[in-house]
Design an enzyme around this catalytic site. Structure first.
Site, PDB file in Angstrom:
ATOM      1  N   ILE A  12       0.859  -1.174   0.000  1.00  0.00           N
ATOM      2  CA  ILE A  12       0.000   0.000   0.000  1.00  0.00           C
ATOM      3  C   ILE A  12       0.898   1.227   0.000  1.00  0.00           C
ATOM      4  CG2 ILE A  12      -1.837   1.253   1.195  1.00  0.00           C
ATOM      5  CD1 ILE A  12      -2.426  -1.407   2.713  1.00  0.00           C
ATOM      6  N   CYS A  13       0.630   2.162  -0.919  1.00  0.00           N
ATOM      7  CA  CYS A  13       1.309   3.455  -0.901  1.00  0.00           C
ATOM      8  C   CYS A  13       2.830   3.256  -0.958  1.00  0.00           C
ATOM      9  CB  CYS A  13       0.861   4.207   0.354  1.00  0.00           C
ATOM     10  SG  CYS A  13       1.359   5.929   0.495  1.00  0.00           S
ATOM     11  N   GLY A  14       3.568   3.900  -0.055  1.00  0.00           N
ATOM     12  CA  GLY A  14       5.018   3.791  -0.036  1.00  0.00           C
ATOM     13  C   GLY A  14       5.539   2.453   0.416  1.00  0.00           C
ATOM     14  N   GLY A  15       4.662   1.518   0.733  1.00  0.00           N
ATOM     15  CA  GLY A  15       5.110   0.173   1.056  1.00  0.00           C
ATOM     16  C   GLY A  15       5.836  -0.483  -0.101  1.00  0.00           C
ATOM     17  N   GLY A  67      -1.457   2.459  -5.002  1.00  0.00           N
ATOM     18  CA  GLY A  67      -1.016   3.845  -5.003  1.00  0.00           C
ATOM     19  C   GLY A  67      -1.056   4.515  -3.646  1.00  0.00           C
TER      20      GLY A  67
END
Length: 327
Positions: A111-114, A164
């Site tokens: 998820i996201c910056g993961g 994203g």
């Protein structure tokens, strides 16, 4: 499906708990429809070992030790600047080792910056991936073997799914529900949770003022020069003369620092200013186009739509500032 959500010091708590709660809603709705069937998801929040982790913002969360799972989900960590990325990743060696083990045997999602953690663990090499639009440029620079798709909300590459920006845990949850339990349940959960089940793009929401990127002095100087002359016709020769360089040298130097051309940057600056004008003024589209250096409205509109996935009129309708005094 047995879903393990990896929590660690500094990770974004809403992504951990939000995904867990949406999958819980999916279980509840599924059991209402078919009471005798087992729930589609078993969710566990894990760490590299059992104990407490401190989420971004300071909240403590009790996590379980790793146990058998079908999917490992990796949330983002708190990032304030590009420099934070390197320091945060350096402290997550155990998490990266767990990710590598999981990728060899099971499905992995982020998820996201993961996705930065996945990339640093080496499991995205040779694959397409997405991340929060604000980190896409930095991710592409750090991991040249990864094909970063900055506009995408979800990217599936084999057994790995990246999603994203921050609230994309909702998009990821609906995709997991579709994969595991079918479109009908995903639609029901989307309606219940007010999550749009239709495919969407991050391009609509991009704001380059918030993008995390290296602040190179030359590129910053070129950007400032262009921004001060945003309505003027772009001439590479004039820009090069302003910096006492040949056109070829300026292009090479700028591209080495940013991976882009000055014209691409100028187009982005013009679109960002246009978005602000559409949100905060009543100027017509032709006037907005003129304010950002375009005499031909059709050319401006095509560029705007290509960058944002919306026409100027549609963008204004969606994002026009609301007068909060009426509430």
């Amino acid at each position: 499906m047995r879903v393990a959500i990896l929590a660690y010091d500094g990770c974004m708590g809403a992504e951990v708990l939000g995904l867990s709660d949406i999958l819980l809603v999916a279980n509840r709705i599924s059991m209402m429809r078919t009471p005798d069937a087992p729930p589609p998801f078993s969710v566990t929040i894990i760490g590299t070992r059992a104990g407490q982790v401190r989420l971004a913002g300071g909240t403590q969360l009790l996590v379980a030790a790793p146990s058998p799972f079908d999917l490992l989900v990796v949330p983002a960590f708190d990032i304030n600047s590009a420099d934070d990325i390197a320091s945060a990743l350096a402290d997550l060696d155990e998490e990266k080792a767990l990710i590598r083990r999981a990728a060899g045997q099971r499905k992995v999602a982020s998820i996201c910056g993961g996705s930065l953690l996945l990339a640093d663990a080496g499991i995205l090499d040779g694959r397409q991936a997405t991340t929060a639009w604000a980190f896409a440029g930095e991710m592409a620079r750090r991991y040249p073997k990864v094909e970063v798709i900055p506009d995408a909300v979800l990217v599936r590459a084999g057994e790995i799914v990246t999603s994203g920006a921050f609230t994309a845990y909702g998009d990821l949850a609906l995709q997991l529900i579709r994969d595991c339990a079918g479109t009908s349940l995903a639609r029901a959960v989307g309606r219940f949770s007010l999550i749009d089940h239709r495919p969407r793009s991050q391009a609509t929401y991009l704001d380059r003022r918030l993008s995390h990127r290296r602040r190179e002095s030359f590129a910053r100087a070129v950007s400032a020069w262009l921004e001060q002359r945003i309505t003027e016709r772009y001439r590479l020769e004039t820009l090069a003369e302003a910096f006492n360089l040949s056109s070829r040298t300026l292009l090479r130097k700028f591209r080495a620092e940013t991976g882009r051309s000055p014209l691409e940057l100028l187009q982005d600056l013009r679109v960002e200013k246009a978005k602000l004008l559409l949100e905060t003024t009543t100027l017509g589209v032709a006037q907005v186009a003129s304010e950002v250096g375009y005499l031909d409205v059709a050319t401006f509109s095509r560029l705007f739509a290509r960058r944002t996935q919306l026409t100027p009129a549609a963008f204004r309708k969606r994002f026009k500032a609301i007068d909060v005094s009426v509430f």
